[in-house]
Design a protein around this motif. Sequence first.
Motif, PDB file in Angstrom:
ATOM      1  N   SER A 243      92.373  16.603  58.566  1.00 32.43           N
ATOM      2  CA  SER A 243      93.103  15.403  58.069  1.00 32.43           C
ATOM      3  C   SER A 243      94.472  15.683  57.642  1.00 32.43           C
ATOM      4  O   SER A 243      94.870  16.934  57.204  1.00 32.43           O
ATOM      5  CB  SER A 243      92.220  14.985  56.648  1.00 32.43           C
ATOM      6  OG  SER A 243      93.086  14.004  56.152  1.00 32.43           O
ATOM      7  N   VAL A 244      95.449  14.666  57.921  1.00 29.99           N
ATOM      8  CA  VAL A 244      96.824  14.882  57.534  1.00 29.99           C
ATOM      9  C   VAL A 244      96.856  15.037  56.051  1.00 29.99           C
ATOM     10  O   VAL A 244      98.014  15.375  55.500  1.00 29.99           O
ATOM     11  CB  VAL A 244      97.542  13.473  57.944  1.00 29.99           C
ATOM     12  CG1 VAL A 244      97.465  13.605  59.582  1.00 29.99           C
ATOM     13  CG2 VAL A 244      96.972  12.439  57.619  1.00 29.99           C
ATOM     14  N   GLU A 245      95.861  14.835  55.232  1.00 31.73           N
ATOM     15  CA  GLU A 245      95.869  14.941  53.764  1.00 31.73           C
ATOM     16  C   GLU A 245      96.114  16.225  53.422  1.00 31.73           C
ATOM     17  O   GLU A 245      96.540  16.577  52.159  1.00 31.73           O
ATOM     18  CB  GLU A 245      94.737  14.227  53.035  1.00 31.73           C
ATOM     19  CG  GLU A 245      94.337  12.795  53.135  1.00 31.73           C
ATOM     20  CD  GLU A 245      95.512  11.989  52.428  1.00 31.73           C
ATOM     21  OE1 GLU A 245      95.765  12.404  51.381  1.00 31.73           O
ATOM     22  OE2 GLU A 245      96.198  11.109  53.041  1.00 31.73           O
ATOM     23  N   LEU A 246      95.615  17.190  54.251  1.00 34.68           N
ATOM     24  CA  LEU A 246      95.773  18.621  54.196  1.00 34.68           C
ATOM     25  C   LEU A 246      97.274  18.913  53.907  1.00 34.68           C
ATOM     26  O   LEU A 246      97.646  19.789  53.062  1.00 34.68           O
ATOM     27  CB  LEU A 246      95.337  19.488  55.385  1.00 34.68           C
ATOM     28  CG  LEU A 246      95.461  20.980  55.310  1.00 34.68           C
ATOM     29  CD1 LEU A 246      94.610  21.466  54.061  1.00 34.68           C
ATOM     30  CD2 LEU A 246      95.032  21.577  56.628  1.00 34.68           C
ATOM     31  N   LYS A 248      99.377  17.529  52.047  1.00 34.74           N
ATOM     32  CA  LYS A 248      99.901  17.239  50.624  1.00 34.74           C
ATOM     33  C   LYS A 248      99.269  18.513  49.669  1.00 34.74           C
ATOM     34  O   LYS A 248      99.460  18.409  48.572  1.00 34.74           O
ATOM     35  CB  LYS A 248      99.286  15.868  50.324  1.00 34.74           C
ATOM     36  CG  LYS A 248      99.760  14.719  51.062  1.00 34.74           C
ATOM     37  CD  LYS A 248      98.910  13.671  50.511  1.00 34.74           C
ATOM     38  CE  LYS A 248      99.461  12.332  51.234  1.00 34.74           C
ATOM     39  NZ  LYS A 248      98.738  10.986  50.655  1.00 34.74           N
ATOM     40  N   GLU A 249      98.683  19.224  50.183  1.00 34.44           N
ATOM     41  CA  GLU A 249      98.125  20.476  49.347  1.00 34.44           C
ATOM     42  C   GLU A 249      99.101  21.580  49.239  1.00 34.44           C
ATOM     43  O   GLU A 249     100.044  21.736  50.154  1.00 34.44           O
ATOM     44  CB  GLU A 249      96.698  21.250  50.052  1.00 34.44           C
ATOM     45  CG  GLU A 249      95.594  20.396  50.462  1.00 34.44           C
ATOM     46  CD  GLU A 249      95.131  19.779  48.837  1.00 34.44           C
ATOM     47  OE1 GLU A 249      94.913  20.470  47.975  1.00 34.44           O
ATOM     48  OE2 GLU A 249      94.663  18.646  48.947  1.00 34.44           O
ATOM     49  N   ARG A 324      87.580  24.534  46.969  1.00 27.96           N
ATOM     50  CA  ARG A 324      88.213  23.163  47.447  1.00 27.96           C
ATOM     51  C   ARG A 324      87.804  23.348  49.099  1.00 27.96           C
ATOM     52  O   ARG A 324      88.521  23.463  49.897  1.00 27.96           O
ATOM     53  CB  ARG A 324      89.776  23.501  47.498  1.00 27.96           C
ATOM     54  CG  ARG A 324      90.331  22.774  46.302  1.00 27.96           C
ATOM     55  CD  ARG A 324      91.426  23.697  45.949  1.00 27.96           C
ATOM     56  NE  ARG A 324      92.970  23.152  46.659  1.00 27.96           N
ATOM     57  CZ  ARG A 324      93.966  23.872  46.651  1.00 27.96           C
ATOM     58  NH1 ARG A 324      94.096  25.026  45.906  1.00 27.96           N
ATOM     59  NH2 ARG A 324      94.917  23.133  47.419  1.00 27.96           N
ATOM     60  N   GLU A 326      86.450  20.983  51.143  1.00 28.10           N
ATOM     61  CA  GLU A 326      86.890  19.934  52.140  1.00 28.10           C
ATOM     62  C   GLU A 326      88.137  20.274  52.704  1.00 28.10           C
ATOM     63  O   GLU A 326      88.457  20.402  53.923  1.00 28.10           O
ATOM     64  CB  GLU A 326      87.107  18.722  51.409  1.00 28.10           C
ATOM     65  CG  GLU A 326      87.403  17.550  52.401  1.00 28.10           C
ATOM     66  CD  GLU A 326      87.255  16.102  51.740  1.00 28.10           C
ATOM     67  OE1 GLU A 326      87.065  15.082  52.315  1.00 28.10           O
ATOM     68  OE2 GLU A 326      87.645  16.034  50.425  1.00 28.10           O
ATOM     69  N   GLN A 327      89.046  20.854  51.825  1.00 35.35           N
ATOM     70  CA  GLN A 327      90.526  21.218  52.344  1.00 35.35           C
ATOM     71  C   GLN A 327      90.425  22.382  53.115  1.00 35.35           C
ATOM     72  O   GLN A 327      91.023  22.614  54.353  1.00 35.35           O
ATOM     73  CB  GLN A 327      91.310  21.168  51.165  1.00 35.35           C
ATOM     74  CG  GLN A 327      91.804  20.030  50.402  1.00 35.35           C
ATOM     75  CD  GLN A 327      90.825  19.687  49.316  1.00 35.35           C
ATOM     76  OE1 GLN A 327      89.898  20.179  49.373  1.00 35.35           O
ATOM     77  NE2 GLN A 327      91.074  18.949  48.424  1.00 35.35           N
ATOM     78  N   TRP A 330      89.394  21.273  56.702  1.00 38.84           N
ATOM     79  CA  TRP A 330      90.332  20.771  57.430  1.00 38.84           C
ATOM     80  C   TRP A 330      91.429  22.073  58.106  1.00 38.84           C
ATOM     81  O   TRP A 330      91.794  21.796  59.360  1.00 38.84           O
ATOM     82  CB  TRP A 330      91.156  19.996  56.549  1.00 38.84           C
ATOM     83  CG  TRP A 330      90.681  18.763  56.015  1.00 38.84           C
ATOM     84  CD1 TRP A 330      89.450  18.037  56.723  1.00 38.84           C
ATOM     85  CD2 TRP A 330      90.964  17.758  54.904  1.00 38.84           C
ATOM     86  NE1 TRP A 330      89.238  16.901  55.976  1.00 38.84           N
ATOM     87  CE2 TRP A 330      90.009  16.886  54.911  1.00 38.84           C
ATOM     88  CE3 TRP A 330      91.900  18.095  54.158  1.00 38.84           C
ATOM     89  CZ2 TRP A 330      90.140  16.075  53.794  1.00 38.84           C
ATOM     90  CZ3 TRP A 330      91.915  17.099  52.938  1.00 38.84           C
ATOM     91  CH2 TRP A 330      91.018  16.072  53.065  1.00 38.84           C
ATOM     92  N   PHE A 349      96.928  15.770  62.978  1.00 40.91           N
ATOM     93  CA  PHE A 349      97.424  16.801  61.873  1.00 40.91           C
ATOM     94  C   PHE A 349      98.458  17.608  62.318  1.00 40.91           C
ATOM     95  O   PHE A 349      99.529  17.662  61.516  1.00 40.91           O
ATOM     96  CB  PHE A 349      96.396  17.562  61.722  1.00 40.91           C
ATOM     97  CG  PHE A 349      96.555  18.946  60.759  1.00 40.91           C
ATOM     98  CD1 PHE A 349      97.112  18.616  59.349  1.00 40.91           C
ATOM     99  CD2 PHE A 349      96.991  20.052  61.409  1.00 40.91           C
ATOM    100  CE1 PHE A 349      97.304  19.787  58.644  1.00 40.91           C
ATOM    101  CE2 PHE A 349      97.478  20.989  60.527  1.00 40.91           C
ATOM    102  CZ  PHE A 349      97.725  21.128  59.338  1.00 40.91           C
ATOM    103  N   THR A 356     107.040  16.632  59.993  1.00 36.11           N
ATOM    104  CA  THR A 356     107.414  16.923  58.550  1.00 36.11           C
ATOM    105  C   THR A 356     108.482  18.078  58.564  1.00 36.11           C
ATOM    106  O   THR A 356     109.414  18.165  58.017  1.00 36.11           O
ATOM    107  CB  THR A 356     106.241  17.672  57.719  1.00 36.11           C
ATOM    108  OG1 THR A 356     105.320  16.233  57.549  1.00 36.11           O
ATOM    109  CG2 THR A 356     106.659  18.012  56.441  1.00 36.11           C
TER     110      THR A 356
END
Length: 393
Positions: A243-246, A248-249, A324, A326-327, A330, A349, A356
């Motif tokens: 996920s691209v949400e990674l 943000k970690e 963590r 889930e992360q 990813w 991703f 970025t």
Amino acid sequence: MSKSPDTNPNDTKLIEAGFDPAAAPADAIAKLRDLRGSPGVTEVAIARALGTIADPAAAAMLAELETGASGAMRREVRRALYKLKQHGIDAPHSAIPSTATSIQDTAPEKTEKTAMLSPIDGEGARIVWIVKPRVQGGVIRMWALISEREGLVGAQNTHLTRRELKSERDELERRAQVKLVDADWRVADFIACEAWRNTPESRRGQVGNFLALRSELITSPPPTELVHPVYAELATETAGEPSVELLKEPELLEWRLPDDLLKRYVDEINEAGESVIVLSPMHKQERVNAVIDRATAELLRGDTGKRIQRRLEDIAYYLARVGRREQAGWAAGAASRLRDGIDVTKVLFFQAFIRTELGTVAAAEQQKAEEEPRLIMTPAEAMRAREARTRRR
């Protein structure tokens, strides 16, 4: 698995060979087992079909298929296992290799040593501790400071009591505001040896005799390869798309690739925006997207791609140990795609990661340009500057 226009041709051949997706799970799995090796029936299609059968026996058969699998087949098996996990069906534990069998090791050194790892900071730096009990009491600890760009920055061995070791760990975590995680010493050893190999010859004299320090704790030869344990620990999670949400970690939020790798792509993007040829916004965006696709493909292969894969593996390892998962999945999934050599331009991703990185360099260049004094001013700017000087006087 109906015969719609979008059905994969291999799936259609599977149905034509006698597989019935609507059959009872036991019958469907038995048929798929019978069809293995049949002309026109691929293992990939069988794995994909098993992912649609919500039954533990399907997971067990997928585990069999994964043995010795690689590339597209391995990805399809993991994808199918991931689908089954969403229905509450886990892969058989016996099918997942343990960490101990994933890492080359010698029997006498399996249990006596421990290790601790810090997270990797934005510049690629981290701390590695390897600890071994002493016969006289207490422990000997190897402390290593590692940089992704510079290799091994420093290393030293220290004799400590266990109370002193705990006190130093607590103090480091307090000062650095990070958590050291307990790790397999063989993973830590590989990280330290890898850093030593990546240290320029001109700097090795400044970091001490690492191999001599290591020999006080570890008698086996320095490892040159590692089957990273995250692939076994997170086998199910790696089947899903990272996920691209990674991004943000914290472990990835400040990750910066070297500017010299990115600058030429940033310059091309800037040239597309400043082209003397009048381009519509759509055409400009197409040119920018083409540059980003090329940057993604070129930066994520070769030595740079391998370094990024290794960092993602170690990030996944750390995240799994701080709860963590889930992360961590990813990060391991992204690393596995680099390992398997898939087309990274098709992975959202990696597209977002490179965008970025390029955007950060472009923003820094723009800020620098705005802060530099301008030698050429327009008449209006010259008048305002003169008025400002007059007011100051």
